[in-house]
Design a protein around this motif. Sequence first.
Motif, short mmCIF file in Angstrom:
data_model
loop_
_atom_site.label_atom_id
_atom_site.label_comp_id
_atom_site.label_asym_id
_atom_site.label_seq_id
_atom_site.Cartn_x
_atom_site.Cartn_y
_atom_site.Cartn_z
N LYS A 114 0.84 -1.20 0.00
CA LYS A 114 0.00 0.00 0.00
C LYS A 114 0.87 1.25 0.00
N VAL A 115 1.92 1.24 0.81
CA VAL A 115 2.86 2.37 0.84
C VAL A 115 3.41 2.63 -0.55
N TYR A 116 3.83 1.57 -1.22
CA TYR A 116 4.43 1.75 -2.54
C TYR A 116 3.40 2.19 -3.58
N ARG A 117 2.16 1.71 -3.44
CA ARG A 117 1.11 2.14 -4.36
C ARG A 117 0.83 3.64 -4.21
N ILE A 118 0.79 4.11 -2.96
CA ILE A 118 0.58 5.54 -2.73
C ILE A 118 1.73 6.34 -3.34
N GLY A 119 2.95 5.84 -3.13
CA GLY A 119 4.11 6.51 -3.71
C GLY A 119 4.05 6.56 -5.23
N ALA A 120 3.52 5.48 -5.83
CA ALA A 120 3.42 5.44 -7.29
C ALA A 120 2.45 6.50 -7.81
#
Length: 348
Positions: free
Chosen positions: A79-85
Amino acid sequence: MLEAEIKSTALKEGAIRVGIARREAFSEAPPSADMCYEKPWANAVISFAVPLGTYWIKDFLGKVTRLEFKKVLFESYHKVYRIGAVIEECLKTAGFEAHNIVPNGLYRPDHTFEKTIPDPDLKPPLSLRYMAVGAGVGTFGWSGNVMVPGAWSNVYLGGVLTDALLVPDSLLEEKLCDNCRICTQVCPTGFMDSKEKTTVKIGGREYVYNKKRGDYRCFIGCGGYTGISRDGKWSSWSTGKTVLPEDDSLLPGLYARLRDDPANIMAAKNTTFGSKGVLDRSLENTNPTCAHCGTVCSGPLELRRELMNLLFTSGIVEKDENGREIVKKTQDRTRSPKFEVQEQEVHK
C-alpha cells in the motif's frame, strides 16, 4: 498548487499524514539522510505515513496468532508503494523527475548483510525515518522509530523524491514520546539502550533517541533467527534460542552462521529480498516474529503497559516433534522458566 494536490492525493489513497522537506533540511543529518545518494537530481521529498491498525496486536503479542499481522505487514508495504506510485505519476505529469522509494529491504552495497561475509553495519540507501521527521510527518520516539500523531509508532513510512522545488512543511512541534522506554524492555535482543542517547540534527533542530547497539541485534531478532528474551522467560514468534553476545563486533559472523544453518530456512526466506526489497518477498515468505518496539507503541501509556505485560506472560514459542509451533507458558516469571504441562498450538 502542486503541493496541495500531492497531499490531498496521498491522504485520499490511505496515508494518515503527509509532508514535504527540501534537501537543505538534512545538511547536518547522518549520511543516510542524503537524498542525492539515491538520486543526484533530488531537491525535495514527499514523505507520508500509513497506519497499520490495531485489531491484530493483542493476538500477535499474546501468542494467539501472527496470521493477521502477516497479512497487515505484507499488504501495508505494498500500500505504501502504491501511494508513492500515485504521487510519482502526479509529479511526472507536471513535468518533474520523480522516484518512488522502496519502503524496506534495500541496503547500501558497502553496508549490507547480503554478502557471504556480511558488512559490519547496515544502512539503507535513504532513511525514510529521517525524511519523515524533516517533512513534519512525525518525530522520533526513544526507540528511534518515528511517532505520528494519532498512530504513535504503529505506522509504515513511504516517500517520493523529486527535482521540483516544492514548498517545505514545518517540523512537527507536538511532543509525542513520554519517555516510558517500554520499547527497550520488549526488545528480546537488547538493540535499544534504556539510558544512553544519541542526537541527530534535522532542519536545524536536534533530536534525541536511544544510542542503538549493533544493527545485527535488530536484524537477527526481527528476521526471526532468534527471539528468546534475555531472562529466558518469554520470546518473540521465533523458535530460535540463540543468546546474542555482548560484543557487537561478533554479530555479523554469528548472523552468517545462523543464516547458513538449514534449521533457519524460514528466517532466511523472511530476510531474502529482491531489487525492490520487501516488495519482492511473497506473502508465504513474510513471517513476522518481533517488531515489538513499534507494535507496543500504539497507544497511550496504559495500553503500552498492558501490551508489554501481555508479551511478558505470552510464553515461549517452540517446535514440537512434528514441526508445529507451540507456545509453552511459564508459571512464574520471577524464577527460572517452569513450563506448564498444557501446550498451546498456535496458528502461524
